[in-house]
Design a protein around this motif. Structure first.
Motif, mmCIF file in Angstrom:
data_model
loop_
_atom_site.group_PDB
_atom_site.id
_atom_site.type_symbol
_atom_site.label_atom_id
_atom_site.label_comp_id
_atom_site.label_asym_id
_atom_site.label_seq_id
_atom_site.Cartn_x
_atom_site.Cartn_y
_atom_site.Cartn_z
ATOM 1 N N LEU A 80 53.009 18.232 -41.966
ATOM 2 C CA LEU A 80 51.917 19.012 -41.396
ATOM 3 C C LEU A 80 50.851 19.300 -42.452
ATOM 4 C CD1 LEU A 80 53.850 21.550 -39.128
ATOM 5 C CD2 LEU A 80 52.296 19.742 -38.358
ATOM 6 N N GLU A 81 51.305 19.615 -43.669
ATOM 7 C CA GLU A 81 50.343 19.853 -44.742
ATOM 8 C C GLU A 81 49.541 18.598 -45.040
ATOM 9 O OE1 GLU A 81 52.537 21.312 -48.042
ATOM 10 O OE2 GLU A 81 53.021 23.233 -47.101
ATOM 11 N N ARG A 82 50.228 17.447 -45.050
ATOM 12 C CA ARG A 82 49.530 16.186 -45.293
ATOM 13 C C ARG A 82 48.549 15.878 -44.163
ATOM 14 N NH1 ARG A 82 52.080 13.094 -49.277
ATOM 15 N NH2 ARG A 82 54.040 14.009 -49.998
ATOM 16 N N LEU A 83 48.978 16.168 -42.931
ATOM 17 C CA LEU A 83 48.114 15.912 -41.780
ATOM 18 C C LEU A 83 46.819 16.700 -41.866
ATOM 19 C CD1 LEU A 83 47.637 14.751 -38.903
ATOM 20 C CD2 LEU A 83 48.873 16.750 -38.020
ATOM 21 N N PHE A 84 46.938 17.988 -42.174
ATOM 22 C CA PHE A 84 45.758 18.841 -42.133
ATOM 23 C C PHE A 84 44.978 18.867 -43.447
ATOM 24 C CE2 PHE A 84 48.135 20.417 -38.481
ATOM 25 C CZ PHE A 84 47.126 20.421 -37.526
ATOM 26 N N THR A 85 45.462 18.131 -44.458
ATOM 27 C CA THR A 85 44.667 17.958 -45.680
ATOM 28 C C THR A 85 44.093 16.551 -45.778
ATOM 29 O OG1 THR A 85 46.668 17.401 -46.948
ATOM 30 C CG2 THR A 85 45.930 19.710 -46.993
ATOM 31 N N SER A 86 44.287 15.743 -44.730
ATOM 32 C CA SER A 86 43.706 14.394 -44.717
ATOM 33 C C SER A 86 42.184 14.485 -44.763
ATOM 34 C CB SER A 86 44.146 13.638 -43.457
ATOM 35 O OG SER A 86 45.540 13.447 -43.457
ATOM 36 N N GLN A 87 41.569 13.524 -45.429
ATOM 37 C CA GLN A 87 40.126 13.567 -45.642
ATOM 38 C C GLN A 87 39.468 12.252 -45.259
ATOM 39 O OE1 GLN A 87 41.230 14.993 -49.831
ATOM 40 N NE2 GLN A 87 39.094 15.633 -49.645
ATOM 41 N N ALA A 88 38.264 12.377 -44.727
ATOM 42 C CA ALA A 88 37.487 11.180 -44.413
ATOM 43 C C ALA A 88 36.748 10.682 -45.647
ATOM 44 C CB ALA A 88 36.497 11.478 -43.299
ATOM 45 N N ASP A 89 36.426 11.594 -46.556
ATOM 46 C CA ASP A 89 35.713 11.242 -47.781
ATOM 47 C C ASP A 89 36.450 11.851 -48.964
ATOM 48 O OD1 ASP A 89 33.346 9.923 -46.565
ATOM 49 O OD2 ASP A 89 33.026 11.920 -45.737
ATOM 50 N N PHE A 90 36.311 11.218 -50.118
ATOM 51 C CA PHE A 90 37.013 11.694 -51.308
ATOM 52 C C PHE A 90 36.159 11.421 -52.529
ATOM 53 C CE2 PHE A 90 40.052 11.401 -54.798
ATOM 54 C CZ PHE A 90 40.870 12.502 -54.556
ATOM 55 N N ASP A 91 35.814 12.477 -53.255
ATOM 56 C CA ASP A 91 35.034 12.351 -54.478
ATOM 57 C C ASP A 91 35.932 12.754 -55.647
ATOM 58 O OD1 ASP A 91 33.320 12.352 -56.593
ATOM 59 O OD2 ASP A 91 31.910 13.824 -55.757
ATOM 60 N N PRO A 92 36.461 11.794 -56.390
ATOM 61 C CA PRO A 92 37.424 12.125 -57.448
ATOM 62 C C PRO A 92 36.851 13.032 -58.527
ATOM 63 C CG PRO A 92 36.686 9.851 -57.636
ATOM 64 C CD PRO A 92 36.200 10.349 -56.321
ATOM 65 N N ALA A 93 35.558 13.002 -58.724
ATOM 66 C CA ALA A 93 34.954 13.812 -59.783
ATOM 67 C C ALA A 93 34.979 15.300 -59.449
ATOM 68 C CB ALA A 93 33.522 13.357 -60.035
ATOM 69 N N THR A 94 35.062 15.637 -58.153
ATOM 70 C CA THR A 94 34.986 17.050 -57.757
ATOM 71 C C THR A 94 36.219 17.544 -57.011
ATOM 72 O OG1 THR A 94 33.865 16.446 -55.680
ATOM 73 C CG2 THR A 94 32.471 16.922 -57.604
ATOM 74 N N GLU A 95 37.067 16.641 -56.547
ATOM 75 C CA GLU A 95 38.223 17.049 -55.749
ATOM 76 C C GLU A 95 39.286 17.728 -56.602
ATOM 77 O OE1 GLU A 95 38.631 17.010 -52.612
ATOM 78 O OE2 GLU A 95 37.034 15.692 -51.891
ATOM 79 N N SER A 96 40.041 18.611 -55.957
ATOM 80 C CA SER A 96 41.217 19.227 -56.561
ATOM 81 C C SER A 96 42.390 18.951 -55.625
ATOM 82 C CB SER A 96 41.006 20.741 -56.728
ATOM 83 O OG SER A 96 42.173 21.354 -57.224
ATOM 84 N N ARG A 97 43.321 18.122 -56.091
ATOM 85 C CA ARG A 97 44.414 17.694 -55.219
ATOM 86 C C ARG A 97 45.585 17.223 -56.078
ATOM 87 N NH1 ARG A 97 43.689 13.407 -50.181
ATOM 88 N NH2 ARG A 97 45.898 13.110 -49.677
#
Length: 325
Positions: A80-97
């Motif tokens: 469920l956590e993976r489902l609701f943290t799925s992203q259409a876009d991803f910017d590695p320079a700014t993401e926290s994951r």
């Protein structure tokens, strides 16, 4: 059962109750009062027609069904956590994951180091958690992959799942520097005669299984769940160990052992990143796989040196890649 008729908040409550085995602590963990958590436990008991938590003396213990649900609720909450943290876009320079990857100590030392150096430069907010691949992974491949972001594992052990190809490595043998029974070259007779120390089960490796086709049955006296301790279990003994070539080079000098080329033409070691199809279209996972492939391009084979034989020392991993870690 109609999923729409279920209160999915109960999944969170169920996990807390099964893990804490205490209504008050479970409520505190998920931000519910003790009466509210007691009400959730009552609803869960009616739904499953089972006590789930049974009082024994002054504490609660899980019922048989509660024990079964313990692992399942962990997996469900993770999904469920993976489902609701799925992203259409991803910017590695700014993401926290955070990404969780199943590994052996070999894959961390040889490839994980290259990958994390690349992440440090390009994705400062990305965290990676390396976890040991479970011993029963081959029996529960789908279930384990479902809880991880990927697994570093060579071909020849699992199949049928999504995969990103990484790099090829070879195998070399380790023998003690002072082993008087081994000359400048290893022979098949040496491999049949000497005791072995192996990583986990000897026949998990196609490189070892290949020896059976040559009529050699390794006499395994010690098995361990770490590649990096193999040199120390070889030093000062009659033992022989089969080790990935790139790792052997990285560990050169850590123990008084000789690195020796195989006396046969082994099968290639092809390291790969395996992942569950649920991650196929997630932008973060697409970036992770692409980044892993770029990091793999920096993992280069190097010449085998210091075998005590000039011809062997000039052989390269490119012409002699072998086996599976």
């Amino acid at each position: 059962m109609n999923l729409a008729s279920l209160d999915l908040n109960l999944v969170v409550a169920l996990r807390a109750l099964l893990e804490e085995r205490n209504v008050t602590k479970a409520g505190r963990r998920v931000g519910l009062s003790q009466p509210a958590m007691s009400g959730a436990l009552g609803r869960l008991r009616r739904h499953f027609d089972d006590d789930l938590l049974a009082r024994v003396g002054g504490h609660y213990e899980l019922t048989a069904l509660g024990q079964v649900l313990l692992d399942r609720t962990f997996n469900v909450c993770d999904q469920l956590e993976r489902l609701f943290t799925s992203q259409a876009d991803f910017d590695p320079a700014t993401e926290s994951r955070e990404f969780t990857l199943g590994v052996s100590d070999y894959s961390v030392a040889v490839f994980g180091a290259e990958l994390t150096r690349l992440l440090d430069r390009e994705a400062p907010g990305i965290r990676v958690r390396f976890v040991q691949i479970p011993a029963n992974f081959t029996e529960r491949t789908g279930a384990v992959l479902n809880t991880l972001d990927g697994v570093f594992m060579p071909h020849g052990i699992i199949s049928g799942f999504s995969v990103t190809e990484l790099y090829e490595d070879g195998w070399v043998f380790l023998v003690a520097e002072d082993n008087p029974e081994v000359g400048d070259r290893l022979s098949l007779a040496d491999l049949a005669r000497l005791p072995w120390v192996t990583y986990l089960r000897a026949y998990d490796s196609p490189a070892v299984r290949q020896l059976g086709m040559l009529g050699i049955e390794p006499r395994v006296t010690i098995s361990v769940d770490s590649f990096t301790v193999l040199p120390f279990l070889v030093a000062g003994t009659r033992r022989v160990a089969l080790v990935p070539a790139l790792l052997a080079e990285r560990m050169r000098g850590t123990a008084p052992v000789r690195i020796m080329a195989p006396p046969y033409d082994p099968v290639p070691l092809r390291e790969a990143l395996w992942w569950h199809p649920v991650h196929t279209h997630d932008a973060g996972h697409i970036w992770l796989r692409e980044t892993a492939a770029r990091a793999a391009a920096t993992v280069q084979p190097r010449p085998i040196r210091g075998t005590g034989d000039e011809d062997q020392a000039e052989r390269s991993y490119e012409g002699d890649v072998s086996g599976v870690a």
